[in-house]
Scaffold this active site. Structure first.
Site, PDB file in Angstrom:
ATOM      1  N   ASN A   9       0.528  -1.129   0.049  1.00 29.31           N
ATOM      2  CA  ASN A   9      -0.099   0.016  -0.386  1.00 29.31           C
ATOM      3  C   ASN A   9       0.646   1.257  -0.022  1.00 29.31           C
ATOM      4  O   ASN A   9       1.277   1.657   1.407  1.00 29.31           O
ATOM      5  CB  ASN A   9      -0.518  -0.167   1.290  1.00 29.31           C
ATOM      6  CG  ASN A   9      -1.160   1.355   1.031  1.00 29.31           C
ATOM      7  OD1 ASN A   9      -1.519   2.543   1.054  1.00 29.31           O
ATOM      8  ND2 ASN A   9      -2.212   1.725   2.477  1.00 29.31           N
ATOM      9  N   TRP A  10       1.113   2.113  -1.137  1.00 33.43           N
ATOM     10  CA  TRP A  10       2.153   2.857  -0.872  1.00 33.43           C
ATOM     11  C   TRP A  10       1.411   4.412  -0.545  1.00 33.43           C
ATOM     12  O   TRP A  10       2.283   5.287  -0.566  1.00 33.43           O
ATOM     13  CB  TRP A  10       2.426   3.576  -2.910  1.00 33.43           C
ATOM     14  CG  TRP A  10       3.636   2.170  -3.700  1.00 33.43           C
ATOM     15  CD1 TRP A  10       3.916   1.120  -2.779  1.00 33.43           C
ATOM     16  CD2 TRP A  10       3.807   1.777  -4.840  1.00 33.43           C
ATOM     17  NE1 TRP A  10       4.829  -0.066  -3.680  1.00 33.43           N
ATOM     18  CE2 TRP A  10       4.429   0.878  -4.741  1.00 33.43           C
ATOM     19  CE3 TRP A  10       4.457   3.309  -5.977  1.00 33.43           C
ATOM     20  CZ2 TRP A  10       5.383   0.775  -5.926  1.00 33.43           C
ATOM     21  CZ3 TRP A  10       4.451   2.586  -6.467  1.00 33.43           C
ATOM     22  CH2 TRP A  10       5.309   1.809  -7.035  1.00 33.43           C
ATOM     23  N   LYS A  11       0.315   4.642  -0.400  1.00 35.15           N
ATOM     24  CA  LYS A  11      -0.208   5.592  -0.183  1.00 35.15           C
ATOM     25  C   LYS A  11      -0.316   6.561  -0.734  1.00 35.15           C
ATOM     26  O   LYS A  11      -0.647   5.942  -1.546  1.00 35.15           O
ATOM     27  CB  LYS A  11      -0.355   5.387   1.705  1.00 35.15           C
ATOM     28  CG  LYS A  11      -0.009   4.692   2.405  1.00 35.15           C
ATOM     29  CD  LYS A  11       0.380   4.480   3.911  1.00 35.15           C
ATOM     30  CE  LYS A  11      -0.451   3.065   5.023  1.00 35.15           C
ATOM     31  NZ  LYS A  11      -0.216   3.750   6.149  1.00 35.15           N
ATOM     32  N   HIS A  94      -8.905   1.700   4.136  1.00 29.85           N
ATOM     33  CA  HIS A  94      -8.040   1.986   4.874  1.00 29.85           C
ATOM     34  C   HIS A  94      -8.554   2.898   5.891  1.00 29.85           C
ATOM     35  O   HIS A  94      -9.212   3.822   6.099  1.00 29.85           O
ATOM     36  CB  HIS A  94      -6.875   2.469   4.192  1.00 29.85           C
ATOM     37  CG  HIS A  94      -5.432   2.797   5.106  1.00 29.85           C
ATOM     38  ND1 HIS A  94      -5.306   3.378   5.713  1.00 29.85           N
ATOM     39  CD2 HIS A  94      -4.588   1.699   4.771  1.00 29.85           C
ATOM     40  CE1 HIS A  94      -4.094   2.918   6.200  1.00 29.85           C
ATOM     41  NE2 HIS A  94      -4.323   2.060   5.526  1.00 29.85           N
ATOM     42  N   GLU A  96      -6.485   5.572   7.491  1.00 26.78           N
ATOM     43  CA  GLU A  96      -6.542   6.624   6.460  1.00 26.78           C
ATOM     44  C   GLU A  96      -7.273   7.480   6.254  1.00 26.78           C
ATOM     45  O   GLU A  96      -7.626   8.910   6.438  1.00 26.78           O
ATOM     46  CB  GLU A  96      -5.168   6.921   6.274  1.00 26.78           C
ATOM     47  CG  GLU A  96      -4.465   6.656   7.057  1.00 26.78           C
ATOM     48  CD  GLU A  96      -2.708   5.614   6.482  1.00 26.78           C
ATOM     49  OE1 GLU A  96      -2.186   6.098   5.082  1.00 26.78           O
ATOM     50  OE2 GLU A  96      -1.561   5.122   7.493  1.00 26.78           O
ATOM     51  N   GLU A 164      -6.323  -4.330  10.597  1.00 24.49           N
ATOM     52  CA  GLU A 164      -4.915  -3.157  10.958  1.00 24.49           C
ATOM     53  C   GLU A 164      -5.097  -2.411  11.814  1.00 24.49           C
ATOM     54  O   GLU A 164      -5.557  -1.603  11.680  1.00 24.49           O
ATOM     55  CB  GLU A 164      -4.534  -2.156   9.630  1.00 24.49           C
ATOM     56  CG  GLU A 164      -4.500  -2.757   8.420  1.00 24.49           C
ATOM     57  CD  GLU A 164      -3.707  -2.101   7.053  1.00 24.49           C
ATOM     58  OE1 GLU A 164      -2.426  -1.952   7.057  1.00 24.49           O
ATOM     59  OE2 GLU A 164      -3.980  -1.131   6.852  1.00 24.49           O
ATOM     60  N   GLY A 170       2.109   2.323  10.417  1.00 23.05           N
ATOM     61  CA  GLY A 170       3.466   3.168  10.548  1.00 23.05           C
ATOM     62  C   GLY A 170       4.196   3.712  11.760  1.00 23.05           C
ATOM     63  O   GLY A 170       5.258   4.608  12.165  1.00 23.05           O
ATOM     64  N   SER A 210       2.820  -1.975   9.691  1.00 21.48           N
ATOM     65  CA  SER A 210       4.593  -1.924  10.443  1.00 21.48           C
ATOM     66  C   SER A 210       4.781  -3.315  10.529  1.00 21.48           C
ATOM     67  O   SER A 210       5.574  -4.185  11.165  1.00 21.48           O
ATOM     68  CB  SER A 210       4.924  -1.596  11.883  1.00 21.48           C
ATOM     69  OG  SER A 210       4.301  -0.652  12.212  1.00 21.48           O
ATOM     70  N   GLY A 231       2.919  -1.058   4.508  1.00 16.14           N
ATOM     71  CA  GLY A 231       2.822   0.079   3.725  1.00 16.14           C
ATOM     72  C   GLY A 231       4.471   0.897   3.697  1.00 16.14           C
ATOM     73  O   GLY A 231       4.837   1.059   2.714  1.00 16.14           O
ATOM     74  N   GLY A 232       4.621   0.970   5.069  1.00 19.02           N
ATOM     75  CA  GLY A 232       5.889   1.961   4.264  1.00 19.02           C
ATOM     76  C   GLY A 232       7.092   0.880   4.055  1.00 19.02           C
ATOM     77  O   GLY A 232       7.896   1.051   3.083  1.00 19.02           O
TER      78      GLY A 232
HETATM   79  P1  PGA Z   1       2.500   0.463   7.664  1.00 19.57           P
HETATM   80  O1  PGA Z   1       1.587   0.810   6.787  1.00 19.57           O
HETATM   81  O2  PGA Z   1       3.022  -0.553   6.964  1.00 19.57           O
HETATM   82  O3  PGA Z   1       3.536   1.107   7.127  1.00 19.57           O
HETATM   83  O4  PGA Z   1       2.338   0.044   9.412  1.00 19.57           O
HETATM   84  C1  PGA Z   1       0.234  -0.295   7.009  1.00 19.57           C
HETATM   85  C2  PGA Z   1      -0.823   0.031   6.259  1.00 19.57           C
HETATM   86  O5  PGA Z   1      -1.773   1.267   6.670  1.00 19.57           O
HETATM   87  O6  PGA Z   1      -1.315  -0.908   5.419  1.00 19.57           O
END
Ligand code: PGA
Length: 248
Positions: A9-11, A94, A96, A164, A170, A210, A231-232
């Site tokens: 998930n590149w956001k 998601h 966010e 999640e 993150g 994470s 994500g990251g």
């Molecule tokens: P993260 O994000 O791996 O940076 O914690 C995961 C996500 O929000 O899908």
């Protein structure tokens, strides 16, 4: 058997040029991948990403989809627009989006139905916040997100759920593998009760928050965990590939 699925998930990261470079770096590293590999990228990267993944096993995903077919919805992107580019997966709900953009279980449900109607494979995100967890409300929150998010949904073949915990996204804090396994087990039992044993048996449920090369193997070894939403660590080819190749 459920095939593991590792999705990036590149956001809101990577311009189109950066996306192309990252994919070119990633491609040789995931050539022999055993899990299904997906990258969910910003809308503006989709076109170039589609071309860049050609000849690889990497599948393309978007990070959201509109609930309407077309019309006066400034800033939204329709399922038909995504399909035309060759998008296969789409992230829905998601945390966010829920936190910053007013996404609710009701709008998650609308987007989900629209995705399914258009043969897009949804990755539906659920998870509790730290406060909810501390107040022992995790199950209650997940139950509401799932019952309302999946209201009137009858077709689960292409559905993926991503559990999640919001406090792990993150932050570098990961749920322990046992904890994640237990909570995902709860989600699966809820699915079983609500939608039947067959659906629960086949539905893939990812862990997200994470997830990184150093903890992927332990998480993926858990019985209930069928993959990860990353994500990251998806923004670095080497790290993402190390997660995809968690079996070595
Ligand atoms: P993260 O994000 O791996 O940076 O914690 C995961 C996500 O929000 O899908």
């Amino acid at each position: 058997m459920r095939k593991p699925i590792i999705a990036g998930n590149w956001k809101m990261n990577k311009t189109a040029a950066e996306a192309e470079a990252l994919i070119n770096e990633l491609k040789p590293l995931v050539k022999k991948s055993k899990p299904e590999v997906v990258i969910c990228v910003p809308y503006t990267d989709l076109w170039i990403a589609k071309k860049a993944i050609e000849g690889s096993k990497i599948k393309l995903g978007a990070e959201n989809v509109a609930w309407a077919d077309s019309g006066a919805f400034t800033g939204e992107i329709s399922a038909a627009m995504l399909k035309e580019i060759g998008v296969e997966y789409v992230i829905i709900g998601h945390s966010e989006r829920r936190q910053y953009f007013g996404e609710t279980d009701e709008t998650v449900n609308m987007r989900l139905k629209q995705a399914l109607k258009n043969d897009l494979k949804p990755i539906v995100c659920v998870g509790e916040t730290l406060t909810e967890r501390e107040k022992n409300k995790t199950k209650k929150v997940l139950k509401k997100q799932i019952l309302e998010g999946f209201k009137d949904v009858t077709e689960f073949d292409n559905v993926v759920i991503a559990y999640e915990p919001v406090w792990a996204i993150g932050t570098g804090k990961t749920a322990t593998a046992e904890d994640a396994n237990k909570t995902i087990g709860y989600i699966r039992s809820l699915i079983r009760k609500t939608f039947g044993a067959e659906v629960a048996k086949n539905l893939r449920i990812q862990y997200g928050g994470s997830m990184k090369p150093s903890n992927a193997k332990e998480l993926m070894a858990m019985r209930n965990i069928d993959g990860g939403l990353i994500g990251g660590a998806a923004l670095k080819a080497e790290d993402f590939a190390a997660i995809v190749n968690y079996k070595g």
